[in-house]
Write a protein that holds these residues in place. Structure first.
Motif, PDB file in Angstrom:
ATOM      1  N   GLN A 100      32.878 -72.764  88.018  1.00 36.17           N
ATOM      2  CA  GLN A 100      31.590 -72.332  87.478  1.00 36.17           C
ATOM      3  C   GLN A 100      30.929 -71.307  88.400  1.00 36.17           C
ATOM      4  O   GLN A 100      30.840 -71.520  89.616  1.00 36.17           O
ATOM      5  CB  GLN A 100      30.656 -73.537  87.291  1.00 36.17           C
ATOM      6  CG  GLN A 100      31.176 -74.577  86.319  1.00 36.17           C
ATOM      7  CD  GLN A 100      32.014 -75.635  86.990  1.00 36.17           C
ATOM      8  OE1 GLN A 100      32.446 -75.464  88.126  1.00 36.17           O
ATOM      9  NE2 GLN A 100      32.244 -76.741  86.292  1.00 36.17           N
ATOM     10  N   ILE A 101      30.454 -70.216  87.814  1.00 36.56           N
ATOM     11  CA  ILE A 101      29.833 -69.150  88.599  1.00 36.56           C
ATOM     12  C   ILE A 101      28.571 -69.649  89.291  1.00 36.56           C
ATOM     13  O   ILE A 101      28.323 -69.331  90.461  1.00 36.56           O
ATOM     14  CB  ILE A 101      29.504 -67.940  87.691  1.00 36.56           C
ATOM     15  CG1 ILE A 101      30.790 -67.369  87.100  1.00 36.56           C
ATOM     16  CG2 ILE A 101      28.754 -66.866  88.466  1.00 36.56           C
ATOM     17  CD1 ILE A 101      30.559 -66.213  86.157  1.00 36.56           C
ATOM     18  N   HIS A 102      27.762 -70.446  88.578  1.00 34.74           N
ATOM     19  CA  HIS A 102      26.492 -70.897  89.167  1.00 34.74           C
ATOM     20  C   HIS A 102      26.712 -71.872  90.314  1.00 34.74           C
ATOM     21  O   HIS A 102      25.792 -72.120  91.103  1.00 34.74           O
ATOM     22  CB  HIS A 102      25.621 -71.546  88.082  1.00 34.74           C
ATOM     23  CG  HIS A 102      26.170 -72.840  87.558  1.00 34.74           C
ATOM     24  ND1 HIS A 102      27.142 -72.901  86.583  1.00 34.74           N
ATOM     25  CD2 HIS A 102      25.891 -74.140  87.882  1.00 34.74           C
ATOM     26  CE1 HIS A 102      27.428 -74.160  86.310  1.00 34.74           C
ATOM     27  NE2 HIS A 102      26.688 -74.934  87.085  1.00 34.74           N
ATOM     28  N   VAL A 103      27.908 -72.434  90.444  1.00 36.94           N
ATOM     29  CA  VAL A 103      28.226 -73.314  91.570  1.00 36.94           C
ATOM     30  C   VAL A 103      28.783 -72.513  92.737  1.00 36.94           C
ATOM     31  O   VAL A 103      28.450 -72.769  93.903  1.00 36.94           O
ATOM     32  CB  VAL A 103      29.245 -74.397  91.134  1.00 36.94           C
ATOM     33  CG1 VAL A 103      29.699 -75.230  92.335  1.00 36.94           C
ATOM     34  CG2 VAL A 103      28.637 -75.299  90.067  1.00 36.94           C
ATOM     35  N   VAL A 104      29.609 -71.519  92.443  1.00 35.53           N
ATOM     36  CA  VAL A 104      30.329 -70.789  93.482  1.00 35.53           C
ATOM     37  C   VAL A 104      29.459 -69.731  94.156  1.00 35.53           C
ATOM     38  O   VAL A 104      29.390 -69.653  95.393  1.00 35.53           O
ATOM     39  CB  VAL A 104      31.604 -70.141  92.899  1.00 35.53           C
ATOM     40  CG1 VAL A 104      32.314 -69.291  93.951  1.00 35.53           C
ATOM     41  CG2 VAL A 104      32.540 -71.209  92.355  1.00 35.53           C
TER      42      VAL A 104
END
Length: 714
Positions: A415-419
């Protein structure tokens, strides 16, 4: 569990105990031979085990049935009470089964013969046979103990009671041979006759036996009486060395059992634990540094390395006060080979290997805390080790490695919002590779390479594109990535990442610009690389870059942009005859199947690169003309075009520096010789061929370009 003793003897039958044990052994052997029911086999084994462990004071034994229970029935099928709730009467004194220790009875020769019979004729046949096929083995038996576990427990009891080495050697020899046979099998040995065996105990059976054997060899239970099996040092050494052979060649499951269970248990049994830990480390280094031609799969071999390393590093404890452990730990953590295999693990495609590598990294950094100084020989001849630790910099190093571990751990998410929020720490990691006032960076740039490779391989294209832009924006004048890692990072992972077609797609925000952000940064990347290198290294880099283009498998658009970036490198004398051959291979076969529009653009960019990078003193006239003949007339190489004019201008300046054939003395003699050779080949059979057509193109272009270059000189 009902007692087999009542069924076997009946009520109030007096008998010498050794005879009782011997008759029960024969009864069990017959039950195994007849393949009786699983429950009956297990009862026989457990009864033997209980009787063998019982108090052994000389005397006669009576088996007394409990109230309300009858003796053995006539049909020999009724089973009565549990053997452990029965009572043996010895000289009028009742003793509960399974309580006493061996005293006088164990030294009796007949008793020792009976123990040997149990091991050789009861336990060993069960170990080497297929229990599931012969006895329809289920996952659990009566009382939750299956045949194998009951046989194993009985075997260990007999080994603990045996006072003759010949008895113990039956199992020890069989276990050792089983390990040797497994190693030979894994090494594709076709000649198993050298082992001189009719049958071999299966490897998983052997591992279970050894596991319990090692566990019984040390008595760690305080306040409890246990049976201790004595294994002399020669047998321990033999088992240990053979287990090392197993982990080097075994499949994953076997390697995991040996590395995480058997080897740690064997170390606890040994008097020379630290010495054997060093031997284990040397074997691990051998596994890491050598390729084995008999290994079925290199991936399996690499997995074994990580399995063994994860088990090996658990031997050490943080802030240990043991001097021997401190010395071994410092030697391990100072090895570039150790850190290199961890780095290699992060580049693997399977997540399990990466998780093992991450665990090793966490444990290694944790173990480094408190150590005064760590740092071995440099990587590839440099003075900077792959990992270094200085106690005075411990606070900064702990923070740095925490960031690196967190970044690598987060990159396992998609997930982009996690990375992306975690990726803000990357700038601090990059700064750690800069030289400090002491002349040593906190971090070797190879760890930066590890992070970038994980970014390139990320499943989310947005994250992988962001990783490419971070590489393109590196300040190579301060980040010593070339001096520490070399050009292999750029020529390998970076070039492969730049071959991704999606990298060159413009986003909505950039719809009014010519190129995407990544494309604009990439077009100047090769120029930045060359500018950051010394002259000799830059020359080698440009030669290797062209060779990498030949081997690159990508689509036309990425290749066109890569060639355009190469064409922007300022004039630099780097390419010789070998580079001209690579250039011909790329233009003739490498791009022969793509669309004409793309092919023409790529040819123009490659020739622009050649004009800037050719070293006339290292290129023969013949090589130059042969390379120019490959260019397609309809796509890029026509008289009057910009490319034609550039080549003519280059010839005007550099033609007289070209290497000539030894048969000629001047440029014009060389041109004349080329024409004569063409005329001779062309008219030898009177029929033009495909090769003569190419020769005609070469000679015609040569003459016209020389004329145009000479005209400009005037």
């Amino acid at each position: 569990m009902a007692s087999i003793l009542y069924e076997f003897l009946g009520d109030h039958i007096s008998i010498e105990r050794v005879d009782l044990l011997d008759q029960l052994v024969e009864y069990t052997i017959n039950a195994i031979s007849n393949q009786d029911e699983q429950v009956r086999i297990v009862e026989c084994l457990n009864s033997l085990n209980t009787l063998a462990k019982n108090d052994t004071t000389r005397g006669k034994t009576a088996v007394r049935a409990r109230p309300g229970k009858s003796a053995l029935s006539s049909d020999n099928e009724q089973l009565v009470d549990n053997v452990r709730s029965s009572t043996l009467v010895t000289d009028g004194v009742g003793v509960g089964l399974g309580v006493g220790l061996v005293k006088n009875f164990a030294v009796d020769a007949k008793y020792q013969q009976t123990l040997e019979k149990i091991i050789a004729r009861v336990c060993y046949p069960l170990f080497e046979c297929d229990l599931e096929r012969n006895f329809k083995l289920t996952t659990s038996a009566s009382g939750g103990v299956n045949i194998f576990h009951a046989a194993c427990e009985l075997c260990l009891t007999c080994l603990s009671l045996a006072n003759r080495s010949q008895i113990r050697n039956i199992i020890y020899d069989a276990a050792l041979v089983s390990l040797q046979a497994y190693v030979e099998e894994q090494r594709f040995s076709e000649n198993m006759k050298s082992l001189q065996l009719d049958s071999v105990i299966p490897i998983y059976t052997t591992l279970e036996i050894l596991s319990q054997l090692f566990e019984k060899s040390t008595n760690n239970e305080k306040g409890q009486i246990t049976f201790c099996i004595l294994i002399d040092n020669d047998w321990l050494d033999a088992f240990f060395l053979e287990l090392l052979n197993v982990i080097e060649h075994a499949e994953d499951a076997v390697c995991g059992l040996v590395a995480t269970i058997l080897i740690p248990k064997s170390l606890k049994c040994s008097d020379a634990t630290d010495k054997k830990v060093l031997i284990l480390w040397e074997r691990i280094k051998q596994m890491l540094s050598s390729s084995k031609p008999y290994v079925q799969d290199d991936i399996n071999h690499s997995n074994n390395c990580f399995i063994v390393l994860c088990a090996f590093i658990n031997y050490f404890h943080p802030n240990t006060n043991l001097l021997d452990q401190q010395d071994i730990l410092a030697a391990v953590l100072s090895e570039n080979l150790f850190w290199g295999i961890i780095q290699n693990g992060f580049s693997k495609g399977d997540s399990l290997t990466r998780k093992r590598a991450l665990y090793l990294l966490k444990r290694a950094v944790e173990l480094s805390e408190g150590i005064e100084r760590l740092g071995g020989d440099g990587n590839e001849g440099t003075l900077v080790p792959l990992f270094q630790w200085r106690l005075q910099n411990q606070a900064a190093l702990v923070k740095l490695w925490s960031d690196i571990i967190l970044i690598l751990e987060t990159l396992e998410e998609i997930q982009i919002h996690v990375v992306m929020p975690v990726m803000t720490r990357l700038s601090k990691v990059i700064e750690a590779t800069y030289l400090t006032a002491s002349g040593w960076p906190l971090l070797h740039t190879s760890w930066l390479v590890v992070i970038f490779e994980r970014l390139f391989q990320h499943a989310t294209k947005t994250i992988s594109r962001w990783g490419v832009t971070q590489v393109m924006s590196l300040d190579l004048s301060t980040c010593p990535i070339f001096s520490q890692v070399g050009s292999k990072f750029v020529l390998g992972p970076v070039l492969q990442a730049l071959s991704d077609y999606t990298l060159y797609i413009k986003t909505t925000e950039k719809s009014q610009s010519r190129f995407s952000d990544a494309t604009e940064m990439m077009l100047g990347f090769f120029t930045t690389c060359v500018a950051s290198l010394p002259v000799d290294q830059a020359k080698v880099f440009l030669q290797e870059l062209l060779s990498a283009f030949v081997d690159l498998r990508t689509k036309p658009v990425p290749l066109a942009f890569l060639c355009q970036s190469l064409a922007r490198v300022p004039s630099f004398k780097a390419w010789g005859n070998s580079s001209m051959k690579c250039l011909r291979d790329l233009m003739s076969s490498g791009i022969s199947t793509i669309q004409p529009l793309h092919r023409g653009a790529i040819q123009c960019f490659l020739m622009d690169s050649a004009i800037n990078l050719m070293d006339a003193a290292d290129i023969s006239l013949h090589q130059l003309w042969t390379t120019l003949a490959v260019l397609n007339r309809d796509e890029c190489m026509q008289r009057g075009t910009i490319l034609w004019e550039k080549i003519a201008n280059w010839l005007q300046v550099n033609a007289f520096e070209l290497k000539l054939n030894t048969k000629v003395q001047s440029l014009f003699e060389a041109i004349q010789l080329e024409v004569i050779e063409y005329m001779t080949i062309s008219h030898s059979d009177g029929t033009p061929t495909m090769s003569s057509a190419k020769e005609a193109t070469k000679v015609a272009r040569m003459l016209l370009l020389i004329v145009d270059a000479n005209h400009r000189a005037k």
